[in-house]
Design a protein around this motif. Structure first.
Motif, PDB file in Angstrom:
ATOM      1  N   LYS A  38     -58.804  39.529  16.296  1.00  0.00           N
ATOM      2  CA  LYS A  38     -59.763  38.395  16.358  1.00  0.00           C
ATOM      3  C   LYS A  38     -61.177  38.922  15.843  1.00  0.00           C
ATOM      4  N   ARG A  41     -60.945  40.190  11.980  1.00  0.00           N
ATOM      5  CA  ARG A  41     -60.550  39.147  11.243  1.00  0.00           C
ATOM      6  C   ARG A  41     -59.101  39.355  10.507  1.00  0.00           C
ATOM      7  N   LEU A  42     -58.070  38.939  11.265  1.00  0.00           N
ATOM      8  CA  LEU A  42     -56.632  38.995  10.760  1.00  0.00           C
ATOM      9  C   LEU A  42     -56.336  38.560   9.293  1.00  0.00           C
ATOM     10  N   THR A  43     -57.047  37.505   9.259  1.00  0.00           N
ATOM     11  CA  THR A  43     -56.895  36.824   7.707  1.00  0.00           C
ATOM     12  C   THR A  43     -57.403  37.946   6.676  1.00  0.00           C
ATOM     13  N   GLY A  44     -58.157  38.661   7.016  1.00  0.00           N
ATOM     14  CA  GLY A  44     -58.475  39.872   5.990  1.00  0.00           C
ATOM     15  C   GLY A  44     -57.808  40.826   5.629  1.00  0.00           C
ATOM     16  N   TYR A  45     -56.808  41.088   6.775  1.00  0.00           N
ATOM     17  CA  TYR A  45     -55.682  42.247   6.695  1.00  0.00           C
ATOM     18  C   TYR A  45     -54.729  41.597   5.945  1.00  0.00           C
ATOM     19  N   ILE A  46     -54.401  40.248   6.295  1.00  0.00           N
ATOM     20  CA  ILE A  46     -53.177  39.714   5.833  1.00  0.00           C
ATOM     21  C   ILE A  46     -53.600  39.535   4.153  1.00  0.00           C
ATOM     22  N   TRP A  47     -54.722  39.207   3.692  1.00  0.00           N
ATOM     23  CA  TRP A  47     -55.055  39.064   2.243  1.00  0.00           C
ATOM     24  C   TRP A  47     -54.971  40.458   1.659  1.00  0.00           C
TER      25      TRP A  47
END
Length: 259
Positions: A38, A41-47
């Motif tokens: 959290k 920023r997990l979304t940054g890793y995914i992108w």
């Protein structure tokens, strides 16, 4: 009879206590991992992973079509060659990607002393460090597997229409490749921790990333159809070395001055 019953009950109680402690430890680790994801920023890793998939796929498609059209001495002479090169590029990419994650999760925090704020809380330091390392290890392992599945499927589908790569694609070949990918993914995940050992010496992001590139150049280089990583014992041994050296680096974290 009473004594036997008491002994039996005592064993049961001890077993339950041990089980409770173990489950509590797992729960704490999972909570720490969630907090780190959290915060980072997990979304940054995914992108970042999705972009890496796209770049690798684009590069391989370029190689595939250029070599396929020219047809003189193609890189992909057979399905094993194609699958092997895909795997090598994926592992190289995510070993370097892992060094960026390590820099963000570990190097920056130790260099900027912000890790001291986390250590000020009543949290086991070893568990906190283990949570960070587990994120990088698992992230690398999963990305190598997922990227292989997606990009393998893409190129196999494209080749079924163009036929540039000849030879049979058997279930046995795919099974063997799948097992190899699993072992190589573990090897890549373990090797991804090695740059941290070097980077932590000077608390340097550039040293961490540079050392990951050096590891990739040595292990994943593909010269005349040969790569050191094709000898599965080498990446697995380096993985074990990475895990062991990382453990040695942080085994005395409770006495480490981070202020």
């Amino acid at each position: 009879m009473m004594c036997r019953s008491c002994r039996s009950t005592g064993v049961t109680i001890r077993w339950r206590n041990t089980s409770s402690i173990s489950s509590k430890g797992v729960e704490v680790m999972w909570h720490l991992i969630r907090l780190e994801l959290k915060k980072g920023r997990l979304t940054g890793y995914i992108w970042g992973s999705l972009i890496a998939y796209g770049v690798i796929a684009s590069l391989l498609m370029l190689i595939y079509f250029v070599e396929g059209i020219e047809g003189a001495d193609p890189v992909f002479q057979s399905y094993p060659d194609m699958l092997f090169l895909i795997d090598v590029l994926i592992r190289a990419t995510f070993i370097i990607y892992a060094s960026v994650l390590l820099s963000k999760l570990m190097i920056n925090e130790f260099r900027d002393k912000t890790i001291g704020l986390l250590f000020a809380y009543p949290i086991n330091r070893k568990k906190l460090i283990a949570a960070k390392l587990l994120i990088v290890f698992t992230w690398t392992f999963l990305n190598v597997i997922i990227a292989n599945l997606l990009i393998d499927a893409l190129l196999i589908l494209v080749n079924s229409q163009t036929g540039y790569v000849t030879g049979p694609l058997t279930g046995e070949l795919l099974m063997e490749h799948g097992i190899n990918v699993l072992m190589q993914a573990f090897g890549a995940a373990g090797m991804s921790l090695l740059p941290l050992v070097l980077g932590m010496r000077k608390k340097s992001v550039s040293a961490t990333i540079a050392s990951s590139i050096f590891i990739v150049m040595i292990v994943c280089s593909h010269n005349l159809g040969f790569s050191l990583s094709s000898i599965i014992a080498i990446p697995l041994s380096l993985a074990a070395l990475g895990i062991f050296l990382t453990y040695l680096s942080f085994r005395n974290i409770h006495q480490m001055d981070v202020g």
